[in-house]
Design a protein around this motif. Structure first.
Motif, PDB file in Angstrom:
ATOM      1  N   ARG A   1       0.841  -1.195   0.000  1.00  0.00           N
ATOM      2  CA  ARG A   1       0.000   0.000   0.000  1.00  0.00           C
ATOM      3  C   ARG A   1       0.875   1.244   0.000  1.00  0.00           C
ATOM      4  N   TYR A   2       0.456   2.220  -0.806  1.00  0.00           N
ATOM      5  CA  TYR A   2       1.210   3.464  -0.900  1.00  0.00           C
ATOM      6  C   TYR A   2       0.245   4.627  -0.749  1.00  0.00           C
ATOM      7  N   SER A   3       0.663   5.673  -0.037  1.00  0.00           N
ATOM      8  CA  SER A   3      -0.210   6.810   0.221  1.00  0.00           C
ATOM      9  C   SER A   3       0.384   8.081  -0.368  1.00  0.00           C
ATOM     10  N   SER A   4      -0.425   8.800  -1.140  1.00  0.00           N
ATOM     11  CA  SER A   4       0.002  10.066  -1.745  1.00  0.00           C
ATOM     12  C   SER A   4      -0.862  11.199  -1.211  1.00  0.00           C
ATOM     13  N   PRO A   5      -0.255  12.300  -0.782  1.00  0.00           N
ATOM     14  CA  PRO A   5      -1.055  13.436  -0.307  1.00  0.00           C
ATOM     15  C   PRO A   5      -1.718  14.177  -1.457  1.00  0.00           C
ATOM     16  N   TYR A   6      -2.948  14.521  -1.263  1.00  0.00           N
ATOM     17  CA  TYR A   6      -3.706  15.316  -2.235  1.00  0.00           C
ATOM     18  C   TYR A   6      -3.842  16.747  -1.706  1.00  0.00           C
ATOM     19  N   ILE A   7      -4.320  16.880  -0.487  1.00  0.00           N
ATOM     20  CA  ILE A   7      -4.328  18.152   0.240  1.00  0.00           C
ATOM     21  C   ILE A   7      -3.570  17.926   1.544  1.00  0.00           C
ATOM     22  N   TYR A   8      -2.565  18.772   1.794  1.00  0.00           N
ATOM     23  CA  TYR A   8      -1.729  18.564   2.984  1.00  0.00           C
ATOM     24  C   TYR A   8      -1.527  19.884   3.711  1.00  0.00           C
ATOM     25  N   ASN A   9      -1.850  19.881   5.008  1.00  0.00           N
ATOM     26  CA  ASN A   9      -1.721  21.094   5.819  1.00  0.00           C
ATOM     27  C   ASN A   9      -0.955  20.850   7.113  1.00  0.00           C
ATOM     28  N   GLY A  10      -0.079  19.886   7.135  1.00  0.00           N
ATOM     29  CA  GLY A  10       0.757  19.658   8.302  1.00  0.00           C
ATOM     30  C   GLY A  10       0.449  18.356   9.012  1.00  0.00           C
ATOM     31  N   GLU A  11       1.226  18.102  10.074  1.00  0.00           N
ATOM     32  CA  GLU A  11       1.080  16.875  10.856  1.00  0.00           C
ATOM     33  C   GLU A  11      -0.132  16.996  11.784  1.00  0.00           C
ATOM     34  N   PRO A  12      -0.990  15.973  11.801  1.00  0.00           N
ATOM     35  CA  PRO A  12      -2.190  16.014  12.657  1.00  0.00           C
ATOM     36  C   PRO A  12      -1.815  16.003  14.129  1.00  0.00           C
ATOM     37  N   SER A  13      -2.723  16.527  14.956  1.00  0.00           N
ATOM     38  CA  SER A  13      -2.530  16.521  16.402  1.00  0.00           C
ATOM     39  C   SER A  13      -3.028  15.199  16.985  1.00  0.00           C
ATOM     40  N   ASP A  14      -2.933  15.065  18.300  1.00  0.00           N
ATOM     41  CA  ASP A  14      -3.324  13.825  18.962  1.00  0.00           C
ATOM     42  C   ASP A  14      -4.827  13.566  18.905  1.00  0.00           C
ATOM     43  N   ASN A  15      -5.628  14.617  18.747  1.00  0.00           N
ATOM     44  CA  ASN A  15      -7.081  14.429  18.718  1.00  0.00           C
ATOM     45  C   ASN A  15      -7.623  14.327  17.293  1.00  0.00           C
ATOM     46  N   ALA A  16      -6.744  14.032  16.323  1.00  0.00           N
ATOM     47  CA  ALA A  16      -7.166  13.938  14.925  1.00  0.00           C
ATOM     48  C   ALA A  16      -8.017  12.690  14.691  1.00  0.00           C
ATOM     49  N   VAL A  17      -8.917  12.786  13.742  1.00  0.00           N
ATOM     50  CA  VAL A  17      -9.737  11.645  13.336  1.00  0.00           C
ATOM     51  C   VAL A  17      -9.551  11.411  11.842  1.00  0.00           C
ATOM     52  N   ILE A  18      -9.691  10.148  11.431  1.00  0.00           N
ATOM     53  CA  ILE A  18      -9.534   9.781  10.018  1.00  0.00           C
ATOM     54  C   ILE A  18     -10.807   9.125   9.536  1.00  0.00           C
ATOM     55  N   ILE A  19     -11.345   9.656   8.450  1.00  0.00           N
ATOM     56  CA  ILE A  19     -12.529   9.081   7.808  1.00  0.00           C
ATOM     57  C   ILE A  19     -12.112   8.679   6.392  1.00  0.00           C
ATOM     58  N   SER A  20     -12.462   7.481   5.991  1.00  0.00           N
ATOM     59  CA  SER A  20     -12.011   7.004   4.677  1.00  0.00           C
ATOM     60  C   SER A  20     -13.177   6.471   3.855  1.00  0.00           C
ATOM     61  N   ARG A  21     -12.948   6.459   2.562  1.00  0.00           N
ATOM     62  CA  ARG A  21     -13.932   5.922   1.624  1.00  0.00           C
ATOM     63  C   ARG A  21     -13.193   5.275   0.454  1.00  0.00           C
ATOM     64  N   LYS A  22     -13.531   4.048   0.141  1.00  0.00           N
ATOM     65  CA  LYS A  22     -12.874   3.341  -0.956  1.00  0.00           C
ATOM     66  C   LYS A  22     -13.576   3.634  -2.278  1.00  0.00           C
ATOM     67  N   ILE A  23     -12.762   3.923  -3.286  1.00  0.00           N
ATOM     68  CA  ILE A  23     -13.259   4.189  -4.638  1.00  0.00           C
ATOM     69  C   ILE A  23     -12.654   3.151  -5.580  1.00  0.00           C
ATOM     70  N   VAL A  24     -13.512   2.445  -6.299  1.00  0.00           N
ATOM     71  CA  VAL A  24     -13.052   1.439  -7.264  1.00  0.00           C
ATOM     72  C   VAL A  24     -12.912   2.099  -8.630  1.00  0.00           C
ATOM     73  N   LEU A  25     -11.713   1.994  -9.191  1.00  0.00           N
ATOM     74  CA  LEU A  25     -11.454   2.530 -10.527  1.00  0.00           C
ATOM     75  C   LEU A  25     -11.364   1.388 -11.522  1.00  0.00           C
ATOM     76  N   SER A  26     -12.016   1.563 -12.645  1.00  0.00           N
ATOM     77  CA  SER A  26     -11.941   0.572 -13.725  1.00  0.00           C
ATOM     78  C   SER A  26     -11.332   1.235 -14.954  1.00  0.00           C
ATOM     79  N   ASN A  27     -10.884   0.444 -15.865  1.00  0.00           N
ATOM     80  CA  ASN A  27     -10.246   0.987 -17.071  1.00  0.00           C
ATOM     81  C   ASN A  27     -11.148   1.936 -17.856  1.00  0.00           C
ATOM     82  N   PRO A  28     -12.451   1.636 -18.010  1.00  0.00           N
ATOM     83  CA  PRO A  28     -13.314   2.570 -18.737  1.00  0.00           C
ATOM     84  C   PRO A  28     -13.463   3.932 -18.051  1.00  0.00           C
TER      85      PRO A  28
END
Length: 205
Positions: A142-169
């Motif tokens: 797994r590799y992670s690339s920043p899209y929007i980056y504003n610094g290192e998160p603090s201790d109270n940071a939360v992460i919300i994720s959503r998976k997107i499936v890409l197909s050739n078309p």
């Protein structure tokens, strides 16, 4: 004389009992005060740990609202979140106080639904935020690339994720997209291109 001594003894016993009773009452009052003080200083919404939990809960709610609104799609249409991924040029964008600009080219601004939504919801509320695209490389890592980056998160940071499936078309030119973003085609023998986990990190400054 014996009667006087007897009466004096009774008087002393009563006085001693009164002092003992007063001491017991004083002890009960002190214990009551201590118990009340301990209960009064238990966790309240103003204490540190409870306040942090409250902030994290709020951030999670706002994060899910952002992701859900961006990932909503009309019938047979791609969501705005998926379109932003497909239109990504591989650059990292930062907030400069008025807009999201490319880290490598400050004259280039990010014009995406994700950026507009974060500007309205996160920026105006003083919420720091990062957006990363995490995907699978050809070797399975797994590799992670920043899209929007504003610094290192603090201790109270939360992460919300959503998976997107890409197909050739979905991709007009897979070679150009792979070269620009680093998101490669997992299997040329199928229409599946890759699965990207879009991670939104929110925290209070």
């Amino acid at each position: 004389m014996g009667i006087v001594k007897l009466l004096s003894s009774f008087t002393n016993d009563e006085t001693g009992q009164m002092h003992t009773l007063e001491a017991v009452m004083a002890a009960i009052i002190m214990v009551t005060v201590v118990v009340f003080a301990v209960q009064a200083t238990s966790l309240t919404p103003l204490t540190s740990s409870t306040a942090n939990t409250h902030i994290e809960t709020q951030l999670k709610t706002q994060g899910y609202d952002i992701i859900n609104s961006l990932d909503h799609s009309e019938y047979e249409q791609d969501s705005r979140l998926k379109n932003d991924l497909l239109n990504w040029d591989g650059d990292v964008y930062i907030w400069n106080g008025s807009s999201y600009i490319s880290k490598s080219n400050q004259s280039k601004e990010l014009n995406s639904s994700t950026a507009k939504t974060l500007e309205i919801i996160a920026v105006k509320r003083g919420i720091a935020h990062n957006v990363h695209f995490t995907y699978i490389k050809e070797n399975g890592e797994r590799y992670s690339s920043p899209y929007i980056y504003n610094g290192e998160p603090s201790d109270n940071a939360v992460i919300i994720s959503r998976k997107i499936v890409l197909s050739n078309p979905d991709i007009s030119n897979t070679s150009t997209f792979s070269s620009a973003t680093g998101i490669n085609n997992l299997n040329n023998s199928t229409d599946l291109y890759n699965i990207v986990d879009i991670q939104l990190t929110l925290w209070r400054i």
